[in-house]
Design a protein around this motif. Structure first.
Motif, PDB file in Angstrom:
ATOM      1  N   ILE A   1     -72.030-114.899 -62.742  1.00  0.00           N
ATOM      2  CA  ILE A   1     -71.759-115.195 -61.339  1.00  0.00           C
ATOM      3  C   ILE A   1     -70.456-114.570 -60.874  1.00  0.00           C
ATOM      4  O   ILE A   1     -70.434-113.792 -59.942  1.00  0.00           O
ATOM      5  CB  ILE A   1     -71.751-116.724 -61.110  1.00  0.00           C
ATOM      6  N   ILE A   2     -69.358-114.921 -61.523  1.00  0.00           N
ATOM      7  CA  ILE A   2     -68.041-114.425 -61.129  1.00  0.00           C
ATOM      8  C   ILE A   2     -67.725-113.168 -61.925  1.00  0.00           C
ATOM      9  O   ILE A   2     -67.780-113.181 -63.162  1.00  0.00           O
ATOM     10  CB  ILE A   2     -66.968-115.508 -61.369  1.00  0.00           C
ATOM     11  N   LYS A   3     -67.411-112.090 -61.246  1.00  0.00           N
ATOM     12  CA  LYS A   3     -67.119-110.827 -61.909  1.00  0.00           C
ATOM     13  C   LYS A   3     -65.797-110.940 -62.661  1.00  0.00           C
ATOM     14  O   LYS A   3     -64.819-111.479 -62.148  1.00  0.00           O
ATOM     15  CB  LYS A   3     -67.056-109.693 -60.894  1.00  0.00           C
ATOM     16  N   LYS A   4     -65.780-110.417 -63.889  1.00  0.00           N
ATOM     17  CA  LYS A   4     -64.588-110.472 -64.746  1.00  0.00           C
ATOM     18  C   LYS A   4     -64.198-109.054 -65.138  1.00  0.00           C
ATOM     19  O   LYS A   4     -65.059-108.193 -65.327  1.00  0.00           O
ATOM     20  CB  LYS A   4     -64.881-111.299 -65.997  1.00  0.00           C
ATOM     21  N   TYR A   5     -62.878-108.841 -65.276  1.00  0.00           N
ATOM     22  CA  TYR A   5     -62.367-107.508 -65.567  1.00  0.00           C
ATOM     23  C   TYR A   5     -61.286-107.554 -66.637  1.00  0.00           C
ATOM     24  O   TYR A   5     -60.580-108.552 -66.788  1.00  0.00           O
ATOM     25  CB  TYR A   5     -61.748-106.877 -64.310  1.00  0.00           C
ATOM     26  N   ASP A   6     -61.155-106.440 -67.346  1.00  0.00           N
ATOM     27  CA  ASP A   6     -60.040-106.207 -68.261  1.00  0.00           C
ATOM     28  C   ASP A   6     -59.332-104.943 -67.809  1.00  0.00           C
ATOM     29  O   ASP A   6     -59.965-104.012 -67.296  1.00  0.00           O
ATOM     30  CB  ASP A   6     -60.529-105.990 -69.699  1.00  0.00           C
ATOM     31  N   ILE A   7     -58.017-104.922 -68.013  1.00  0.00           N
ATOM     32  CA  ILE A   7     -57.230-103.715 -67.762  1.00  0.00           C
ATOM     33  C   ILE A   7     -56.677-103.270 -69.111  1.00  0.00           C
ATOM     34  O   ILE A   7     -56.059-104.072 -69.819  1.00  0.00           O
ATOM     35  CB  ILE A   7     -56.071-103.999 -66.776  1.00  0.00           C
ATOM     36  N   VAL A   8     -56.910-102.017 -69.461  1.00  0.00           N
ATOM     37  CA  VAL A   8     -56.407-101.470 -70.713  1.00  0.00           C
ATOM     38  C   VAL A   8     -55.381-100.399 -70.375  1.00  0.00           C
ATOM     39  O   VAL A   8     -55.691 -99.437 -69.661  1.00  0.00           O
ATOM     40  CB  VAL A   8     -57.543-100.870 -71.575  1.00  0.00           C
ATOM     41  N   ARG A   9     -54.144-100.602 -70.887  1.00  0.00           N
ATOM     42  CA  ARG A   9     -53.079 -99.622 -70.653  1.00  0.00           C
ATOM     43  C   ARG A   9     -52.270 -99.481 -71.935  1.00  0.00           C
ATOM     44  O   ARG A   9     -51.775-100.464 -72.461  1.00  0.00           O
ATOM     45  CB  ARG A   9     -52.189-100.058 -69.497  1.00  0.00           C
ATOM     46  N   LYS A  10     -52.138 -98.254 -72.403  1.00  0.00           N
ATOM     47  CA  LYS A  10     -51.364 -97.945 -73.613  1.00  0.00           C
ATOM     48  C   LYS A  10     -51.770 -98.826 -74.783  1.00  0.00           C
ATOM     49  O   LYS A  10     -50.932 -99.351 -75.512  1.00  0.00           O
ATOM     50  CB  LYS A  10     -49.867 -98.081 -73.332  1.00  0.00           C
ATOM     51  N   GLY A  11     -53.059 -99.009 -74.943  1.00  0.00           N
ATOM     52  CA  GLY A  11     -53.577 -99.791 -76.052  1.00  0.00           C
ATOM     53  C   GLY A  11     -53.498-101.301 -75.879  1.00  0.00           C
ATOM     54  O   GLY A  11     -53.983-102.051 -76.722  1.00  0.00           O
ATOM     55  N   GLU A  12     -52.901-101.777 -74.804  1.00  0.00           N
ATOM     56  CA  GLU A  12     -52.788-103.209 -74.531  1.00  0.00           C
ATOM     57  C   GLU A  12     -53.915-103.651 -73.601  1.00  0.00           C
ATOM     58  O   GLU A  12     -54.271-102.934 -72.670  1.00  0.00           O
ATOM     59  CB  GLU A  12     -51.443-103.533 -73.877  1.00  0.00           C
TER      60      GLU A  12
ATOM     61  N   ILE B   1     -59.845 -99.772 -66.092  1.00  0.00           N
ATOM     62  CA  ILE B   1     -60.338-101.073 -65.643  1.00  0.00           C
ATOM     63  C   ILE B   1     -61.788-101.169 -66.101  1.00  0.00           C
ATOM     64  O   ILE B   1     -62.601-100.295 -65.806  1.00  0.00           O
ATOM     65  CB  ILE B   1     -60.262-101.188 -64.113  1.00  0.00           C
ATOM     66  N   LYS B   2     -62.091-102.239 -66.843  1.00  0.00           N
ATOM     67  CA  LYS B   2     -63.447-102.421 -67.360  1.00  0.00           C
ATOM     68  C   LYS B   2     -64.000-103.754 -66.873  1.00  0.00           C
ATOM     69  O   LYS B   2     -63.366-104.792 -67.051  1.00  0.00           O
ATOM     70  CB  LYS B   2     -63.440-102.425 -68.896  1.00  0.00           C
ATOM     71  N   ARG B   3     -65.152-103.676 -66.282  1.00  0.00           N
ATOM     72  CA  ARG B   3     -65.828-104.912 -65.867  1.00  0.00           C
ATOM     73  C   ARG B   3     -66.503-105.514 -67.093  1.00  0.00           C
ATOM     74  O   ARG B   3     -67.146-104.803 -67.872  1.00  0.00           O
ATOM     75  CB  ARG B   3     -66.843-104.615 -64.780  1.00  0.00           C
ATOM     76  N   ARG B   4     -66.346-106.825 -67.268  1.00  0.00           N
ATOM     77  CA  ARG B   4     -66.956-107.528 -68.390  1.00  0.00           C
ATOM     78  C   ARG B   4     -68.272-108.147 -67.964  1.00  0.00           C
ATOM     79  O   ARG B   4     -68.489-108.405 -66.787  1.00  0.00           O
ATOM     80  CB  ARG B   4     -66.026-108.633 -68.904  1.00  0.00           C
ATOM     81  N   TRP B   5     -69.119-108.415 -68.934  1.00  0.00           N
ATOM     82  CA  TRP B   5     -70.403-109.037 -68.664  1.00  0.00           C
ATOM     83  C   TRP B   5     -70.178-110.471 -68.192  1.00  0.00           C
ATOM     84  O   TRP B   5     -69.458-111.242 -68.824  1.00  0.00           O
ATOM     85  CB  TRP B   5     -71.261-109.023 -69.922  1.00  0.00           C
ATOM     86  N   SER B   6     -70.762-110.840 -67.069  1.00  0.00           N
ATOM     87  CA  SER B   6     -70.692-112.200 -66.550  1.00  0.00           C
ATOM     88  C   SER B   6     -71.852-112.404 -65.593  1.00  0.00           C
ATOM     89  O   SER B   6     -72.377-111.452 -65.031  1.00  0.00           O
ATOM     90  CB  SER B   6     -69.357-112.462 -65.853  1.00  0.00           C
TER      91      SER B   6
END
Length: 186
Positions: free
Chosen positions: A60-71, A53-58
């Motif tokens: 006001i509202i916190k944004k996240y990406d989930i990386v699993r098996k290269g997706e 789980i990676k938090r993205r730069w933002s």
């Protein structure tokens, strides 16, 4: 299935112990010395992350990406004040709804698959969550959703006794108290 997620605050980050039906099954930890939070989920005895789980730069509202098996899966806020969040995983669309009190429900393609509740009181540790989910549910993604919510709503200071009163604002979808998970006897 019942999923218990127990957070432990350590000096520079967090560690989570995850139990499936009472058995230690997963562990997660946040990376140290990072500007933006990164949380890795492992099996209890594994050393390679199952997902990240990676938090993205933002601003006001916190944004996240989930990386699993290269997706890469984007976790996004649909309605901030009504606590409606969303994540597309392949052909499936997960909607996560925050409710009044300390509860969240998860819907997959508009069918409820899980819900969790944060403990009202914790002693000397971080937050604790108890989740009920369909037995055939995607455990790792459900855990990831809960970890993202914990990180985005986390109270950075924990004392000897922590009391979580819960949310009292508007909700996009009311909590369904009659829902029961498929394949799990309560």
């Amino acid at each position: 299935m019942r999923i218990d997620i127990n957070q432990q605050k350590i000096s520079l980050g967090e560690r989570y112990d995850v139990f499936i039906d009472g058995q230690a099954s997963y562990r997660a930890s946040s990376s140290l010395f990072r500007i933006l939070r990164v949380i890795n989920l492992y099996t209890v005895d594994g050393d390679q992350p199952l997902l990240t789980i990676k938090r993205r730069w933002s601003f006001i509202i916190k944004k996240y990406d989930i990386v699993r098996k290269g997706e890469l899966y984007r976790f996004r806020v649909v309605k901030f004040w009504r606590r409606h969040l969303q994540c597309a995983v392949g052909k499936d669309l997960y909607d996560i709804y925050g409710h009044r009190s300390r509860k969240f429900s998860v819907y997959k393609n508009d069918v409820q698959v899980a819900w969790w509740e944060e403990s009202r009181v914790t002693w000397f540790k971080g937050d604790n969550y108890a989740m009920l989910a369909d037995n055939d549910g995607d455990r790792e993604m459900l855990i990831a959703f809960c970890l993202i919510i914990d990180d985005s709503h986390s109270r950075k200071k924990h004392g000897a006794v922590n009391i979580h009163l819960g949310y009292i604002g508007p909700e996009d979808r009311p909590f369904n108290p009659s829902w029961t998970p498929k394949g799990f006897a309560i």
